[in-house]
Design a protein around this motif. Structure first.
Motif, PDB file in Angstrom:
ATOM      1  N   PRO A 268     -61.975  12.201 -45.133  1.00 15.98           N
ATOM      2  CA  PRO A 268     -61.463  12.063 -46.500  1.00 15.98           C
ATOM      3  C   PRO A 268     -60.330  13.046 -46.763  1.00 15.98           C
ATOM      4  N   TRP A 269     -59.316  12.588 -47.472  1.00 20.28           N
ATOM      5  CA  TRP A 269     -58.098  13.376 -47.695  1.00 20.28           C
ATOM      6  C   TRP A 269     -57.553  13.033 -49.065  1.00 20.28           C
ATOM      7  N   ASP A 270     -57.205  14.051 -49.838  1.00 17.17           N
ATOM      8  CA  ASP A 270     -56.667  13.817 -51.183  1.00 17.17           C
ATOM      9  C   ASP A 270     -55.165  13.572 -51.090  1.00 17.17           C
ATOM     10  N   LEU A 271     -54.787  12.314 -51.127  1.00 16.86           N
ATOM     11  CA  LEU A 271     -53.381  11.952 -50.973  1.00 16.86           C
ATOM     12  C   LEU A 271     -52.546  12.454 -52.139  1.00 16.86           C
ATOM     13  N   ALA A 272     -53.101  12.414 -53.353  1.00 16.36           N
ATOM     14  CA  ALA A 272     -52.326  12.847 -54.520  1.00 16.36           C
ATOM     15  C   ALA A 272     -52.011  14.337 -54.447  1.00 16.36           C
TER      16      ALA A 272
ATOM     17  N   LEU B 211     -41.257  11.268 -57.064  1.00 14.99           N
ATOM     18  CA  LEU B 211     -41.741  11.156 -55.695  1.00 14.99           C
ATOM     19  C   LEU B 211     -43.258  11.101 -55.544  1.00 14.99           C
ATOM     20  N   PRO B 212     -44.014  12.095 -56.036  1.00 18.86           N
ATOM     21  CA  PRO B 212     -45.448  12.081 -55.738  1.00 18.86           C
ATOM     22  C   PRO B 212     -46.181  10.903 -56.347  1.00 18.86           C
ATOM     23  N   HIS B 213     -45.786  10.507 -57.549  1.00 20.35           N
ATOM     24  CA  HIS B 213     -46.528   9.456 -58.235  1.00 20.35           C
ATOM     25  C   HIS B 213     -46.180   8.075 -57.697  1.00 20.35           C
ATOM     26  N   THR B 214     -44.955   7.901 -57.221  1.00 21.53           N
ATOM     27  CA  THR B 214     -44.614   6.630 -56.586  1.00 21.53           C
ATOM     28  C   THR B 214     -45.366   6.477 -55.276  1.00 21.53           C
ATOM     29  N   MET B 215     -45.478   7.562 -54.507  1.00 26.64           N
ATOM     30  CA  MET B 215     -46.239   7.491 -53.253  1.00 26.64           C
ATOM     31  C   MET B 215     -47.709   7.186 -53.525  1.00 26.64           C
ATOM     32  N   SER B 216     -48.303   7.860 -54.507  1.00 24.57           N
ATOM     33  CA  SER B 216     -49.726   7.648 -54.793  1.00 24.57           C
ATOM     34  C   SER B 216     -49.992   6.216 -55.258  1.00 24.57           C
ATOM     35  N   ALA B 217     -49.164   5.715 -56.174  1.00 25.31           N
ATOM     36  CA  ALA B 217     -49.358   4.353 -56.674  1.00 25.31           C
ATOM     37  C   ALA B 217     -49.178   3.326 -55.565  1.00 25.31           C
TER      38      ALA B 217
ATOM     39  N   ALA C  59     -54.091   1.335 -42.219  1.00 26.08           N
ATOM     40  CA  ALA C  59     -54.776   0.941 -43.443  1.00 26.08           C
ATOM     41  C   ALA C  59     -55.093   2.167 -44.285  1.00 26.08           C
ATOM     42  N   VAL C  60     -55.198   1.949 -45.602  1.00 27.33           N
ATOM     43  CA  VAL C  60     -55.577   2.984 -46.563  1.00 27.33           C
ATOM     44  C   VAL C  60     -56.854   2.529 -47.258  1.00 27.33           C
ATOM     45  N   GLU C  61     -57.854   3.405 -47.293  1.00 26.74           N
ATOM     46  CA  GLU C  61     -59.114   3.103 -47.969  1.00 26.74           C
ATOM     47  C   GLU C  61     -59.398   4.185 -49.005  1.00 26.74           C
ATOM     48  N   VAL C  62     -59.580   3.793 -50.238  1.00 26.44           N
ATOM     49  CA  VAL C  62     -59.959   4.745 -51.285  1.00 26.44           C
ATOM     50  C   VAL C  62     -61.433   5.078 -51.105  1.00 26.44           C
ATOM     51  N   CYS C  63     -61.769   6.370 -51.063  1.00 23.86           N
ATOM     52  CA  CYS C  63     -63.145   6.766 -50.732  1.00 23.86           C
ATOM     53  C   CYS C  63     -63.768   7.673 -51.790  1.00 23.86           C
ATOM     54  N   GLY C  64     -63.270   7.615 -53.002  1.00 27.13           N
ATOM     55  CA  GLY C  64     -63.832   8.440 -54.069  1.00 27.13           C
ATOM     56  C   GLY C  64     -63.168   8.120 -55.388  1.00 27.13           C
ATOM     57  N   PRO C  65     -63.630   8.744 -56.469  1.00 23.64           N
ATOM     58  CA  PRO C  65     -63.044   8.484 -57.794  1.00 23.64           C
ATOM     59  C   PRO C  65     -61.575   8.882 -57.860  1.00 23.64           C
ATOM     60  N   VAL C  66     -60.771   8.035 -58.483  1.00 27.05           N
ATOM     61  CA  VAL C  66     -59.350   8.305 -58.702  1.00 27.05           C
ATOM     62  C   VAL C  66     -59.191   8.919 -60.088  1.00 27.05           C
TER      63      VAL C  66
ATOM     64  N   ASN D 165     -53.812  12.570 -60.371  1.00 25.70           N
ATOM     65  CA  ASN D 165     -54.162  13.928 -59.970  1.00 25.70           C
ATOM     66  C   ASN D 165     -54.992  13.977 -58.697  1.00 25.70           C
ATOM     67  N   ARG D 166     -55.903  13.023 -58.550  1.00 27.35           N
ATOM     68  CA  ARG D 166     -56.804  12.991 -57.399  1.00 27.35           C
ATOM     69  C   ARG D 166     -56.831  11.582 -56.842  1.00 27.35           C
ATOM     70  N   LEU D 167     -56.635  11.464 -55.525  1.00 29.47           N
ATOM     71  CA  LEU D 167     -56.691  10.170 -54.861  1.00 29.47           C
ATOM     72  C   LEU D 167     -57.317  10.353 -53.475  1.00 29.47           C
ATOM     73  N   PRO D 168     -58.650  10.409 -53.396  1.00 27.37           N
ATOM     74  CA  PRO D 168     -59.308  10.587 -52.095  1.00 27.37           C
ATOM     75  C   PRO D 168     -59.222   9.305 -51.271  1.00 27.37           C
ATOM     76  N   VAL D 169     -58.711   9.421 -50.056  1.00 26.49           N
ATOM     77  CA  VAL D 169     -58.543   8.254 -49.187  1.00 26.49           C
ATOM     78  C   VAL D 169     -58.967   8.593 -47.762  1.00 26.49           C
ATOM     79  N   ARG D 170     -59.195   7.528 -47.000  1.00 23.08           N
ATOM     80  CA  ARG D 170     -59.277   7.630 -45.543  1.00 23.08           C
ATOM     81  C   ARG D 170     -58.124   6.815 -44.980  1.00 23.08           C
ATOM     82  N   LEU D 171     -57.367   7.401 -44.074  1.00 18.78           N
ATOM     83  CA  LEU D 171     -56.260   6.704 -43.440  1.00 18.78           C
ATOM     84  C   LEU D 171     -56.673   6.274 -42.040  1.00 18.78           C
ATOM     85  N   THR D 172     -56.434   5.018 -41.736  1.00 18.20           N
ATOM     86  CA  THR D 172     -56.664   4.516 -40.386  1.00 18.20           C
ATOM     87  C   THR D 172     -55.361   4.603 -39.610  1.00 18.20           C
TER      88      THR D 172
END
Length: 416
Positions: free
Chosen positions: A142-146, A255-261, A383-390, A402-409
């Motif tokens: 798990p990694w917080d992309l935001a 930049l950061p918010h366009t990447m997260s969205a 692939a990107v998988e959301v793995c927690g509350p956004v 502010n928070r975007l927990p994901v798993r990246l394949t």
């Protein structure tokens, strides 16, 4: 801010929703409200909880008119809802709160200074920085992309401006506080105190940095913003400080918010990555859709200079008018199926960078940086998988996360 509308949303009470309330954007559904207003009240009077009022403009064609016609809709009194009810003290000194023709004179030095910076941002250096940013996440943990994406603005702008890397974290936090002072992550002791502190510290930093460049010039944007010999040094130096402040806040906004969205869109549909990986033109088209989809700057504020009719509504002189860019970029009359991220969408007449004389002067730099970011992401990730509350940002200006927990394949590459 959630990027779409709920299938369960109803129109009941939408006319009374306070679009000034930052909590709406962190926990509510502004896109549902905007859709209702576009259909039923495209120029709509809003009254805040403390009695201030403004007109919300939500359709693409009307937003374009407000942004284009600076003689009727002035930015000189302030360009954000944070200044509603007062005149911005930066009016006439910062390019975003100045009208033509003075606006053009303020804008020219920034455009010239940024030109060289754009050439060095979208290529190898930026992609290497993004590669390093992604590397810790490619083991599937798990990694917080935001949180990681929050480092992007200074990764892009820091080298161009010549800012020491050791200063980037503090500058980033101050800039986020300046654009999202209502969010609990950045709020210190209320909105006004947070804004005042961030403004004071950023201005003090850039004043010191510019004095240093005056003593020791370098091949960077700070040096290019210094006043030429013979000018009123004090006035020109203070103008350069405003330029630096404006550029940093613009980078933090986009930049950061366009990447997260965009990462959220990738998690919802594998087609997004597949299409954007199909070559430079496909990536460029995908970048434009990412900007439309995220609409990171949700609004701009204007004031009427004389009575005017807009979409059949009569506005008096001195009225506050908010052009909702996020709504315009979901206007069904312009964008078919607007709540779908379509990486191949053409044409794409989005207003993410504004329109008219105040079209974002950092747009080329933002596009170059975002292209590098997304090129590296689609190249490295399958692939990107959301793995927690956004957790969405409480802000009526920044459509952020502010928070975007994901798993990246990681991408599987063919053996050679």
């Amino acid at each position: 801010m959630r990027m779409t509308v709920s299938s369960a949303s109803a129109s009941c009470g939408f006319d009374e929703v306070d679009l000034h309330d930052p909590v709406l954007y962190g926990q509510g559904e502004p896109h549902s409200v905007w859709r209702h207003l576009r259909r039923h009240s495209p120029v709509h009077r809003n009254v805040t909880a403390d009695g201030r009022s403004f007109w919300s403009v939500t359709r693409h064609q009307d937003v374009m008119r407000v942004l284009r016609d600076h003689e009727v809709f002035t930015s000189a009194r302030g360009n954000l809802l944070t200044t509603l009810g007062t005149d911005d003290v930066a009016g006439g000194r910062m390019v975003t709160v100045t009208d033509p023709p003075h606006h053009s004179r303020l804008r020219a030095p920034q455009v010239d200074a940024l030109t060289a910076g754009v050439r060095g941002t979208g290529g190898t250096r930026m992609r290497e920085a993004v590669r390093a940013l992604l590397r810790p996440a490619l083991d599937g943990a798990p990694w917080d992309l935001a949180q990681a994406a929050a480092r992007l603005p200074l990764m892009a702008l820091g080298p161009v401006m010549g800012l020491p890397a050791a200063d980037w974290p503090a500058l980033g936090r101050l800039a986020f506080a300046a654009v999202a002072p209502d969010d609990p992550v950045y709020a210190a002791e209320g909105t006004r105190t947070t804004l005042a502190t961030a403004h004071h510290e950023l201005f003090a930093y850039f004043r010191a940095a510019l004095r240093s460049r005056h003593r020791t010039p370098a091949d960077d944007l700070l040096t290019r913003l210094l006043p030429p010999p013979g000018e009123d040094t004090r006035a020109a130096a203070e103008l350069a400080v405003y330029h630096c402040y404006s550029l940093l806040l613009g980078a933090v906004t986009t930049l950061p918010h366009t990447m997260s969205a965009t990462a959220l869109a990738m998690a919802e549909s594998s087609r997004v990555i597949e299409v954007m990986r199909q070559g430079p033109q496909a990536l460029a088209t995908g970048v434009e859709e990412a900007l439309r989809w995220s609409s990171p700057a949700a609004h701009v504020l204007r004031h009427t200079t004389r009575p005017v009719e807009l979409a059949g509504v009569r506005l008096s002189r001195g009225e506050a008018v908010v052009a909702w860019l996020g709504s315009a970029n979901r206007d069904e009359a312009v964008f078919p199926d607007p709540y779908r991220f379509d990486p191949g969408r053409t044409p794409n007449r989005h207003l993410a960078f504004g329109y008219g004389p105040h079209y974002c002067l950092g747009a080329a730099l933002a596009r170059a940086s975002l292209t590098a970011v997304l090129a590296e992401l689609v190249d490295a990730v399958e692939a990107v998988e959301v793995c927690g509350p956004v957790e969405h940002l409480n802000s009526h200006f920044i459509a952020g996360i502010n928070r975007l927990p994901v798993r990246l394949t990681p991408r599987r590459r063919a053996a050679h």
